[in-house]
Design an enzyme around this catalytic site. Structure first.
Site, short mmCIF file in Angstrom:
data_model
loop_
_atom_site.label_atom_id
_atom_site.label_comp_id
_atom_site.label_asym_id
_atom_site.label_seq_id
_atom_site.Cartn_x
_atom_site.Cartn_y
_atom_site.Cartn_z
N ARG A 295 0.84 -1.20 0.00
CA ARG A 295 0.00 0.00 0.00
C ARG A 295 0.88 1.25 0.00
O ARG A 295 1.94 1.28 0.63
CB ARG A 295 -0.91 0.03 1.23
CG ARG A 295 -2.07 -0.95 1.16
CD ARG A 295 -3.13 -0.54 0.15
NE ARG A 295 -4.25 -1.48 0.11
CZ ARG A 295 -4.42 -2.44 -0.81
NH1 ARG A 295 -3.53 -2.61 -1.76
NH2 ARG A 295 -5.47 -3.24 -0.77
N HIS B 11 -1.76 0.45 -9.84
CA HIS B 11 -2.40 -0.47 -8.88
C HIS B 11 -3.06 -1.66 -9.61
O HIS B 11 -4.27 -1.89 -9.49
CB HIS B 11 -3.44 0.29 -8.03
CG HIS B 11 -3.76 -0.42 -6.74
ND1 HIS B 11 -3.99 0.21 -5.56
CD2 HIS B 11 -3.90 -1.75 -6.46
CE1 HIS B 11 -4.26 -0.67 -4.61
NE2 HIS B 11 -4.21 -1.87 -5.14
P1 NDP Z 1 -2.08 -11.57 4.45
O1 NDP Z 1 -2.85 -11.03 5.58
O2 NDP Z 1 -2.33 -12.97 4.01
O3 NDP Z 1 -0.51 -11.45 4.75
C1 NDP Z 1 0.02 -10.30 5.34
C2 NDP Z 1 1.46 -10.57 5.71
O4 NDP Z 1 2.03 -9.40 6.28
C3 NDP Z 1 1.58 -11.67 6.77
O5 NDP Z 1 2.73 -12.44 6.54
C4 NDP Z 1 1.73 -10.87 8.06
O6 NDP Z 1 2.42 -11.54 9.09
C5 NDP Z 1 2.57 -9.72 7.56
N1 NDP Z 1 2.47 -8.57 8.46
C6 NDP Z 1 1.36 -7.83 8.76
N2 NDP Z 1 1.68 -6.88 9.66
C7 NDP Z 1 2.99 -7.03 9.94
C8 NDP Z 1 3.88 -6.36 10.80
N3 NDP Z 1 3.49 -5.32 11.57
N4 NDP Z 1 5.15 -6.80 10.87
C9 NDP Z 1 5.55 -7.84 10.11
N5 NDP Z 1 4.76 -8.53 9.26
C10 NDP Z 1 3.49 -8.11 9.18
O7 NDP Z 1 -2.31 -10.57 3.23
P2 NDP Z 1 -2.18 -10.85 1.67
O8 NDP Z 1 -0.90 -11.56 1.42
O9 NDP Z 1 -3.43 -11.45 1.17
O10 NDP Z 1 -2.12 -9.36 1.11
C11 NDP Z 1 -1.12 -8.47 1.57
C12 NDP Z 1 -1.38 -7.09 1.08
O11 NDP Z 1 -1.06 -6.99 -0.29
C13 NDP Z 1 -2.83 -6.62 1.16
O12 NDP Z 1 -3.19 -6.25 2.45
C14 NDP Z 1 -2.80 -5.45 0.22
O13 NDP Z 1 -2.39 -4.29 0.92
C15 NDP Z 1 -1.73 -5.85 -0.80
N6 NDP Z 1 -2.32 -6.17 -2.10
C16 NDP Z 1 -2.02 -5.36 -3.16
C17 NDP Z 1 -2.52 -5.63 -4.40
C18 NDP Z 1 -2.14 -4.81 -5.57
O14 NDP Z 1 -2.71 -4.98 -6.65
N7 NDP Z 1 -1.19 -3.91 -5.44
C19 NDP Z 1 -3.42 -6.77 -4.63
C20 NDP Z 1 -3.65 -7.56 -3.45
C21 NDP Z 1 -3.11 -7.26 -2.24
P3 NDP Z 1 1.80 -12.89 9.75
O15 NDP Z 1 1.78 -13.91 8.64
O16 NDP Z 1 2.77 -13.23 10.80
O17 NDP Z 1 0.44 -12.53 10.22
#
Ligand code: NDP
Length: 313
Positions: free
Chosen positions: A228, A276
């Site tokens: 993001r 995006h």
């Molecule tokens: P998930 O919730 O499956 O994964 C998020 C990951 O980020 C997890 O590994 C989580 O850790 C980690 N994380 C979250 N907060 C922290 C933190 N404070 N410190 C360290 N690690 C952290 O999400 P998705 O993989 O499904 O999607 C991720 C993001 O990708 C979406 O939220 C969106 O913002 C972005 N996205 C962008 C798109 C685009 O077209 N540009 C399309 C789709 C998504 P843990 O596993 O330990 O919980």
């Protein structure tokens, strides 16, 4: 309308209502999508949406749940008026994970294979050769290794790159060294030739890429963001590029979208801009889970991929 119609509110600025209606029609003739301002919307128990106007969700008294037409949910959770008892679902779609892996690999491989150098040389009809690079000698840090980032990290590792992955909890992914916490964050930044961010937007990840974190990155590192835009201090990124500390950036997300016409990132020679689209939602692959979530919410059951708002992602 018949007694059998299920009214579902649809709001997504990027795609017309027919885009989703056509695919839901293939699964059932019962669901009727209506826009926010339709008279029937007040009867709806479910909304499917990407980026609804702040405050809109709270105006529908019968809503039991909302399904995000995206994997991220920051566009919903950042609404201060979001009713506390609302069920929230999100997508987890292997097609989107694969799309993101393609996009990240495209960004990395264009650099790794000196695409820009050969492009310029070809325009000048110059037959030149750069020194070949061994993938194992290059480290890729994937920040956020959840549903999407985990797949991205494994695919990048499969190409032979050395891969570090950062998350809150330790992970077991093929070819990926799992790191957590502040130490893990620091190591990911310090060792990476490519920093790839697939983090969700939360209070903890907002502005996580700032002047300090860019300074922590290895000289010559390349920054790739498909998480993001609000995670990046764009002025600090431009400063790190202009000083030569970072070699370039490939960005799919921005603090303000669409990226304003006068934004300096548009014309920056070291930056590649995408609108995006690195992992777009497709009803072709996602309609079934959206349908299942709509039906579950109507019965008072959790959607397919329930979101815990307290976690923030
Ligand atoms: P998930 O919730 O499956 O994964 C998020 C990951 O980020 C997890 O590994 C989580 O850790 C980690 N994380 C979250 N907060 C922290 C933190 N404070 N410190 C360290 N690690 C952290 O999400 P998705 O993989 O499904 O999607 C991720 C993001 O990708 C979406 O939220 C969106 O913002 C972005 N996205 C962008 C798109 C685009 O077209 N540009 C399309 C789709 C998504 P843990 O596993 O330990 O919980």
């Amino acid at each position: 309308m018949t007694d059998q119609d299920i009214i579902v509110i649809y709001h997504s600025p990027d795609y017309p209502i027919t885009y989703w209606q056509e695919w839901l029609d293939k699964l059932t003739s019962r669901i009727k999508l209506v826009p926010l301002d339709a008279p029937e919307a007040s009867m709806a128990e479910v909304m499917i949406t990407w980026n609804p106007p702040k405050g809109a969700i709270a105006t529908f008294p019968k809503l039991k749940g909302v399904v995000s037409l995206a994997q991220g949910v920051d566009h919903l959770l950042s609404d201060p008026t979001l009713p506390q008892d609302l069920m929230i679902g999100r997508l987890i779609d292997p097609f989107m994970s694969q799309s993101m892996a393609e996009w990240v690999l495209l960004a990395i491989l264009k650099e790794h294979r000196d695409d820009a150098i050969y492009h310029v040389a070809a325009q000048r009809k110059e037959w030149i050769k750069t020194i070949p690079k061994i993938p194992e000698d290059f480290t890729v840090s994937v920040m956020g290794i959840g549903a999407i980032g985990g797949h991205v990290a494994e695919k990048v590792a499969n190409f032979g790159f050395s891969v570090l992955g950062w998350s809150r909890h330790e992970k077991s992914l093929t070819g990926v060294i799992s790191l957590t916490g502040k130490d893990g964050f620091n190591r990911c930044l310090a060792e990476a030739d490519y920093v790839v961010s697939v983090l969700p937007l939360t209070a903890e990840t907002q502005d996580v890429y700032n002047a300090d974190s860019f300074a922590q990155m290895k000289p010559g590192a390349f920054f790739i963001n498909c998480g993001r835009g609000l995670q990046v201090d764009e002025d600090a990124l431009i400063a790190a590029l202009d000083s030569g500390h970072l070699s370039g950036a490939c960005l799919d997300v921005f603090r303000v979208e669409p990226l304003p016409q006068d934004h300096p990132l548009w014309n920056h020679p070291k930056v590649t801009i995408w609108p995006h689209v690195s992992a777009q939602t497709s009803p072709v692959t996602a309609a079934t889970q959206v349908y299942d979530s709509i039906m579950a919410i109507r019965k008072g059951n959790p959607p397919v991929n329930p979101v815990n708002p307290a976690r923030g992602y």
